[in-house]
Design a protein around this motif. Structure first.
Motif, short mmCIF file in Angstrom:
data_model
loop_
_atom_site.label_atom_id
_atom_site.label_comp_id
_atom_site.label_asym_id
_atom_site.label_seq_id
_atom_site.Cartn_x
_atom_site.Cartn_y
_atom_site.Cartn_z
N ALA A 1 0.82 -1.18 0.00
CA ALA A 1 0.00 0.00 0.00
C ALA A 1 0.87 1.26 0.00
O ALA A 1 0.56 2.23 -0.68
N ALA A 2 1.96 1.23 0.77
CA ALA A 2 2.84 2.40 0.84
C ALA A 2 3.41 2.71 -0.54
O ALA A 2 3.51 3.88 -0.92
N TYR A 3 3.76 1.69 -1.26
CA TYR A 3 4.31 1.85 -2.60
C TYR A 3 3.31 2.57 -3.52
O TYR A 3 3.63 3.55 -4.18
N LEU A 4 2.07 2.10 -3.53
CA LEU A 4 1.05 2.70 -4.40
C LEU A 4 0.64 4.09 -3.94
O LEU A 4 0.45 4.98 -4.75
N LEU A 5 0.52 4.28 -2.63
CA LEU A 5 0.14 5.60 -2.12
C LEU A 5 1.19 6.66 -2.45
O LEU A 5 0.84 7.78 -2.82
N GLN A 6 2.44 6.29 -2.33
CA GLN A 6 3.51 7.24 -2.63
C GLN A 6 3.50 7.61 -4.11
O GLN A 6 3.67 8.77 -4.47
N HIS A 8 0.97 7.55 -6.10
CA HIS A 8 -0.23 8.36 -6.35
C HIS A 8 -0.01 9.79 -5.85
O HIS A 8 -0.29 10.75 -6.57
N ALA A 9 0.50 9.93 -4.64
CA ALA A 9 0.69 11.25 -4.06
C ALA A 9 1.69 12.08 -4.87
O ALA A 9 1.50 13.28 -5.05
N MET A 10 2.74 11.44 -5.34
CA MET A 10 3.77 12.15 -6.10
C MET A 10 3.42 12.27 -7.59
O MET A 10 4.09 12.98 -8.32
N ARG A 11 2.41 11.54 -8.01
CA ARG A 11 2.02 11.49 -9.43
C ARG A 11 3.22 11.15 -10.31
O ARG A 11 3.46 11.75 -11.35
N ASP A 12 3.96 10.14 -9.84
CA ASP A 12 5.18 9.75 -10.54
C ASP A 12 5.36 8.23 -10.39
O ASP A 12 5.58 7.74 -9.28
N PRO A 13 5.27 7.48 -11.47
CA PRO A 13 5.40 6.02 -11.39
C PRO A 13 6.81 5.54 -11.09
O PRO A 13 7.02 4.36 -10.90
N ARG A 14 7.76 6.44 -11.03
CA ARG A 14 9.16 6.05 -10.80
C ARG A 14 9.55 6.05 -9.34
O ARG A 14 10.63 5.58 -8.99
N VAL A 15 8.71 6.57 -8.45
CA VAL A 15 9.11 6.72 -7.05
C VAL A 15 8.63 5.55 -6.18
O VAL A 15 7.73 4.83 -6.55
N ALA A 16 9.28 5.42 -5.05
CA ALA A 16 8.85 4.59 -3.93
C ALA A 16 9.18 3.11 -4.03
O ALA A 16 9.04 2.40 -3.05
N PHE A 17 9.65 2.64 -5.15
CA PHE A 17 9.90 1.20 -5.29
C PHE A 17 10.97 0.72 -4.31
O PHE A 17 10.70 -0.08 -3.42
N ALA A 18 12.17 1.23 -4.43
CA ALA A 18 13.26 0.80 -3.55
C ALA A 18 13.04 1.28 -2.12
O ALA A 18 13.34 0.57 -1.16
N GLU A 19 12.49 2.48 -1.97
CA GLU A 19 12.29 3.04 -0.64
C GLU A 19 11.34 2.19 0.20
O GLU A 19 11.59 1.95 1.39
N VAL A 20 10.26 1.73 -0.39
CA VAL A 20 9.29 0.92 0.35
C VAL A 20 9.90 -0.42 0.74
O VAL A 20 9.71 -0.90 1.85
N CYS A 21 10.67 -1.01 -0.14
CA CYS A 21 11.34 -2.27 0.19
C CYS A 21 12.34 -2.07 1.32
O CYS A 21 12.43 -2.90 2.24
N GLU A 22 13.07 -0.98 1.29
CA GLU A 22 14.02 -0.68 2.37
C GLU A 22 13.29 -0.48 3.69
O GLU A 22 13.74 -0.93 4.74
N MET A 23 12.14 0.22 3.65
CA MET A 23 11.34 0.41 4.86
C MET A 23 10.95 -0.94 5.44
O MET A 23 11.08 -1.18 6.64
#
Length: 120
Positions: A1-6, A8-23
């Protein structure tokens, strides 16, 4: 959910992938370190560690470079075959050991039926 929410919020399909896994992989260990006295989060002597094994046959190569993709998109939809908690096998080949799953499932269905009667 964090991956998809991020995304959506940033309106950028390139963000949150590695960051969510690290979290998921690192922050949980840090949080447990603050909350519990016993050491955990590593598979080394002296640490508490629970391990799950997945019944997972990926359709794409599973390598160190593709691990995050499998973690987010593959492993969350497959059954766990074996679970080890505090050094004891508690589930093996998809069967919870030491519990009568059929009896528990039947009791849950009956309780759910009674609950729904009260809600109507």
């Amino acid at each position: 959910a964090a991956y998809l929410l991020q995304r959506h919020a940033m309106r950028d399909p390139r963000v949150a992938f590695a960051e969510v896994c690290e979290m998921l992989l690192k922050n949980n260990q840090k949080i447990c370190g603050r909350l519990f006295k016993s050491k955990r989060g590593q598979l080394v002597p002296g640490f508490l560690a629970d391990v799950i094994l997945f019944d997972y046959e990926p359709f794409t190569p599973f390598t160190a470079g593709t691990f995050y993709g499998h973690l987010l998109f593959g492993l969350n939809h497959v059954p766990v075959s074996t679970t080890v908690c505090r050094g004891k096998i508690v589930m093996e080949n998809g069967v919870v050991l030491g519990m009568d799953e059929r009896r528990i499932r039947a009791e849950c269905k009956e309780r759910a039926r009674k609950l729904w009667q009260r809600i109507k």
